[in-house]
Design a protein around this motif. Structure first.
Motif, PDB file in Angstrom:
ATOM      1  N   LYS A 155      70.159  59.167  27.265  1.00  0.00           N
ATOM      2  CA  LYS A 155      69.789  59.653  28.589  1.00  0.00           C
ATOM      3  C   LYS A 155      69.218  58.503  29.406  1.00  0.00           C
ATOM      4  CE  LYS A 155      67.091  63.153  30.993  1.00  0.00           C
ATOM      5  NZ  LYS A 155      66.129  64.273  30.873  1.00  0.00           N
ATOM      6  N   THR A 156      69.798  58.270  30.583  1.00  0.00           N
ATOM      7  CA  THR A 156      69.304  57.207  31.460  1.00  0.00           C
ATOM      8  C   THR A 156      68.006  57.645  32.124  1.00  0.00           C
ATOM      9  OG1 THR A 156      71.557  56.498  31.935  1.00  0.00           O
ATOM     10  CG2 THR A 156      69.855  55.793  33.478  1.00  0.00           C
ATOM     11  N   PRO A 157      67.017  56.751  32.228  1.00  0.00           N
ATOM     12  CA  PRO A 157      65.740  57.126  32.855  1.00  0.00           C
ATOM     13  C   PRO A 157      65.944  57.610  34.285  1.00  0.00           C
ATOM     14  CG  PRO A 157      65.559  54.985  31.777  1.00  0.00           C
ATOM     15  CD  PRO A 157      67.006  55.349  31.751  1.00  0.00           C
ATOM     16  N   GLU A 158      65.176  58.596  34.676  1.00  0.00           N
ATOM     17  CA  GLU A 158      65.212  59.084  36.049  1.00  0.00           C
ATOM     18  C   GLU A 158      64.490  58.094  36.976  1.00  0.00           C
ATOM     19  OE1 GLU A 158      63.694  63.031  36.279  1.00  0.00           O
ATOM     20  OE2 GLU A 158      64.967  63.783  34.647  1.00  0.00           O
ATOM     21  N   PHE A 202      63.169  52.089  27.376  1.00  0.00           N
ATOM     22  CA  PHE A 202      62.231  53.157  27.027  1.00  0.00           C
ATOM     23  C   PHE A 202      61.136  53.235  28.106  1.00  0.00           C
ATOM     24  CE2 PHE A 202      64.535  52.905  23.237  1.00  0.00           C
ATOM     25  CZ  PHE A 202      64.131  53.849  22.305  1.00  0.00           C
ATOM     26  N   HIS A 236      61.525  55.501  31.062  1.00  0.00           N
ATOM     27  CA  HIS A 236      61.115  56.894  30.840  1.00  0.00           C
ATOM     28  C   HIS A 236      59.600  57.028  30.937  1.00  0.00           C
ATOM     29  CE1 HIS A 236      65.035  58.501  29.440  1.00  0.00           C
ATOM     30  NE2 HIS A 236      65.225  57.261  28.982  1.00  0.00           N
ATOM     31  N   MET A 296      57.672  57.630  34.289  1.00  0.00           N
ATOM     32  CA  MET A 296      57.844  58.900  34.981  1.00  0.00           C
ATOM     33  C   MET A 296      56.586  59.760  34.924  1.00  0.00           C
ATOM     34  SD  MET A 296      60.756  58.823  36.408  1.00  0.00           S
ATOM     35  CE  MET A 296      60.753  60.535  36.933  1.00  0.00           C
ATOM     36  N   PHE A 351      53.384  57.574  26.555  1.00  0.00           N
ATOM     37  CA  PHE A 351      54.727  57.992  26.160  1.00  0.00           C
ATOM     38  C   PHE A 351      55.009  57.503  24.730  1.00  0.00           C
ATOM     39  CE2 PHE A 351      59.376  57.444  26.057  1.00  0.00           C
ATOM     40  CZ  PHE A 351      59.785  58.702  26.503  1.00  0.00           C
ATOM     41  N   SER A 362      63.310  57.389  17.185  1.00  0.00           N
ATOM     42  CA  SER A 362      64.334  57.472  18.226  1.00  0.00           C
ATOM     43  C   SER A 362      65.668  57.961  17.685  1.00  0.00           C
ATOM     44  CB  SER A 362      64.513  56.096  18.881  1.00  0.00           C
ATOM     45  OG  SER A 362      64.964  55.155  17.923  1.00  0.00           O
ATOM     46  N   ARG A 413      67.635  61.606  23.500  1.00  0.00           N
ATOM     47  CA  ARG A 413      67.540  60.703  24.654  1.00  0.00           C
ATOM     48  C   ARG A 413      67.841  59.263  24.264  1.00  0.00           C
ATOM     49  NH1 ARG A 413      61.505  62.035  26.468  1.00  0.00           N
ATOM     50  NH2 ARG A 413      61.348  61.872  24.178  1.00  0.00           N
ATOM     51  N   ASN A 424      71.211  54.788  21.975  1.00  0.00           N
ATOM     52  CA  ASN A 424      70.804  53.717  22.892  1.00  0.00           C
ATOM     53  C   ASN A 424      71.109  52.362  22.255  1.00  0.00           C
ATOM     54  OD1 ASN A 424      68.926  51.671  24.111  1.00  0.00           O
ATOM     55  ND2 ASN A 424      68.211  53.434  25.290  1.00  0.00           N
TER      56      ASN A 424
END
Length: 404
Positions: free
Chosen positions: A2-5, A76, A79, A82, A88, A93, A98, A102
Motif C-alpha cells: 500500500k502506497t502511503p497517503e 514506512f 505512513h 499520517m 507508528f 511486516s 501494507r 514492499n
C-alpha cells in the motif's frame, strides 16, 4: 503493498520542512549521535532520521543503511507521518498486507520490524521520523518507546536551532545592508545639506563685511543670528554623521600607543590657546586598544567638560587605571553638574539637558549617545556621577583583549 497517503496539509507541511533548509545537507555529529543512541537503546541494527519531501524519504542521519534516500512510495515513514501524534509500529511486516511485498521488505535492507516517531514541528507538521528497524520481528518496551520519543524531541530542537540560526544570519545580513544604505544616505545628505549652509554662512560674512556700515543694528543682529543658526545646523549634521560611523570606528584594528601622548593630542585640539587646566592623574603607560575610538570618546567627554562649565578657571582631570580585564578611565570636571533625574537620559540620542553651553550654544544631544555606543562596542560600560554646582565625573571602561 500500500502506497502511503498524502496528508491533507501537504502544501503547508512541505513549506515548513523547507524552512529548515536541511534537505541534502552534509552529515552532522549531533544528529549521528542521536541515531547511534536510538539503535543502542532499542537494540536494532538500523536507525535513521528520515525526512519526507514530495517524492522521497531522505536520511539526515542513518545507522546500518548504505543509501541516502528511497522513494516516498515505498517508505514506512510516509505512513508514519499520517498520524503525527502517534508512534507508528510494524512488528512483522511480512504479516502486514501494507508492506508484505514492499521492495524494502523482500529486498535489502529487509525491513521486518519498524517503529517510527514522527518529527513534529512546533506548528504541528510531521516532517519525517526518527525510526528504528530490524530484520526480524520485534517489540519495544515502554522505556524504549519513551526514550525514542525523547530523542525525537531533541531532533526537532536541533531543527529549530538551525532555523533560528538561519533567520539570525539573514537578519544580520539585512541589517548590515540597511546600515550601509543608511550610512551612504547620511554622507550624501550631509554633503547636500552642508553645501547650502556653507553658502549661507559665506554670504552672511560677505554682507556683514562689505555692507555692514549700511545695515542698522537689527539687521546686523539678524545676520549674525542667521550665521549662528547655519553653524549650529552644520554641527548637528556632523554629529549625526559621526554617530552613524561609530560602528565602523569600533571595527578598526587596535594598536599599541602611549596614553599620555593621546591625551596631549586631545588637549591641543581642544585648547590651542591654553585657556583651561588639564590634569593627568596617571603614570604614562602603553595601552593596546582602538586608538581612533578612544580618542573620539575622550574628545567628546573633555569637550563637554569645557562647554558645560561655568567656572572662571576650568579644571579637567583625566584618570586611568587598569585591571586584568579592563582599562578604566575617568574624566572629571568642576562644571555645572547634572541633576540626578537627567543622568540616564543624557546618553539617549538627541537628548539635551543644558539650555546653552559656555559659549551660548545649545548642544545637539548626539555626542554622549555616540560615546556610549563606542564604549559598549569596545566591550565596556560608562556611568556618570555628578553634583550640581561642583562638577561631573564620567567613568568608562574598555575591555582588554590579546593584542594581535
Amino acid at each position: 503493498m500500500k502506497t502511503p497517503e498524502i496528508p491533507l496539509n501537504e502544501f503547508s507541511r512541505l513549506k515548513a520542512l523547507k524552512e529548515y533548509s536541511i534537505l541534502d545537507t552534509l552529515p552532522e555529529k549531533e544528529y549521528d549521535d542521536i541515531t547511534q543512541l536510538a539503535s543502542q537503546i532499542c537494540g536494532t541494527p538500523i536507525s535513521s532520521i528520515s525526512l519526507i519531501d514530495e517524492k522521497r524519504q531522505w536520511f539526515k542521519s542513518k545507522v546500518g543503511l548504505d543509501v541516502d534516500q528511497t522513494g516516498r512510495d515505498v517508505s514506512f515513514c510516509g505512513h508514519a507521518i499520517m498520524e503525527p501524534d502517534q508512534i507508528f509500529t510494524v512488528k512483522d511486516s511480512r504479516l502486514d498486507e501494507r508492506f508484505q511485498d514492499n521492495p524494502l521488505v523482500v529486498g535489502d535492507p529487509q525491513v521486518v520490524f519498524y517503529t517510527g516517531v514522527p518529527l513534529v514541528s512546533p506548528d504541528g507538521f510531521a516532517l519525517g521520523t526518527l525510526c528504528v528497524i530490524d530484520d526480524k520481528p520485534k517489540e519495544l518496551n515502554r522505556d524504549q518507546m519513551m526514550a525514542l520519543k525523547a530523542l525525537s524531541n531533541q531532533v526537532v530542537s536541533l531543527f529549530e536551532l538551525r532555523k533560528s540560526k538561519i533567520q539570525l544570519e539573514r537578519l544580520t545580513k539585512d541589517l548590515e545592508n540597511r546600515n550601509k544604505e543608511l550610512e551612504k544616505f547620511a554622507r550624501v545628505a550631509a554633503h547636500d545639506i552642508k553645501s547650502p549652509l556653507n553658502n549661507i554662512s559665506g554670504l552672511t560674512d560677505i554682507l556683514l563685511h562689505q555692507y555692514g556700515e549700511e545695515l542698522d543694528e537689527e539687521a546686523k543682529s539678524m545676520m549674525l543670528m542667521l550665521d549662528d543658526s547655519s553653524q549650529t545646523l552644520r554641527e548637528l549634521v556632523d554629529g549625526i554623521l559621526e554617530h552613524s560611523k561609530s560602528d565602523h570606528i569600533v571595527k578598526e584594528n587596535r594598536q599599541v600607543f602611549s596614553l599620555n601622548k593621546l591625551i596631549d593630542q586631545c588637549v591641543k585640539l581642544l585648547d590651542n590657546r591654553q585657556e583651561y587646566r588639564f590634569i593627568k592623574d596617571f603614570d604614562d603607560t602603553l595601552i593596546a586598544v582602538n586608538k581612533v575610538a578612544l580618542q573620539q570618546i575622550l574628545l567628546n567627554l573633555m569637550g563637554n567638560a569645557i562647554k558645560y562649565n561655568d567656572k572662571s578657571e576650568v579644571e579637567i582631570r583625566i584618570c586611568f587605571k587598569e585591571d586584568p580585564t579592563f582599562y578604566c578611565f575617568k574624566v572629571q570636571d568642576n562644571g555645572l553638574g547634572i541633576e540626578e533625574k537627567y543622568q540616564k537620559a543624557i546618553f539617549d540620542i538627541f537628548e539635551t539637558v543644558a539650555q546653552k553651553d559656555r559659549f551660548g550654544k545649545k548642544g545637539s544631544g548626539i555626542g554622549l549617545s555616540t560615546v556610549k555606543k563606542l564604549v559598549e562596542g569596545l566591550g565596556g560600560s560608562i556611568q556618570v556621577k555628578s553634583i550640581i554646582g561642583e562638577g561631573t565625573t564620567f567613568e568608562f571602561s574598555i575591555a582588554k583583549q590579546d593584542f594581535l
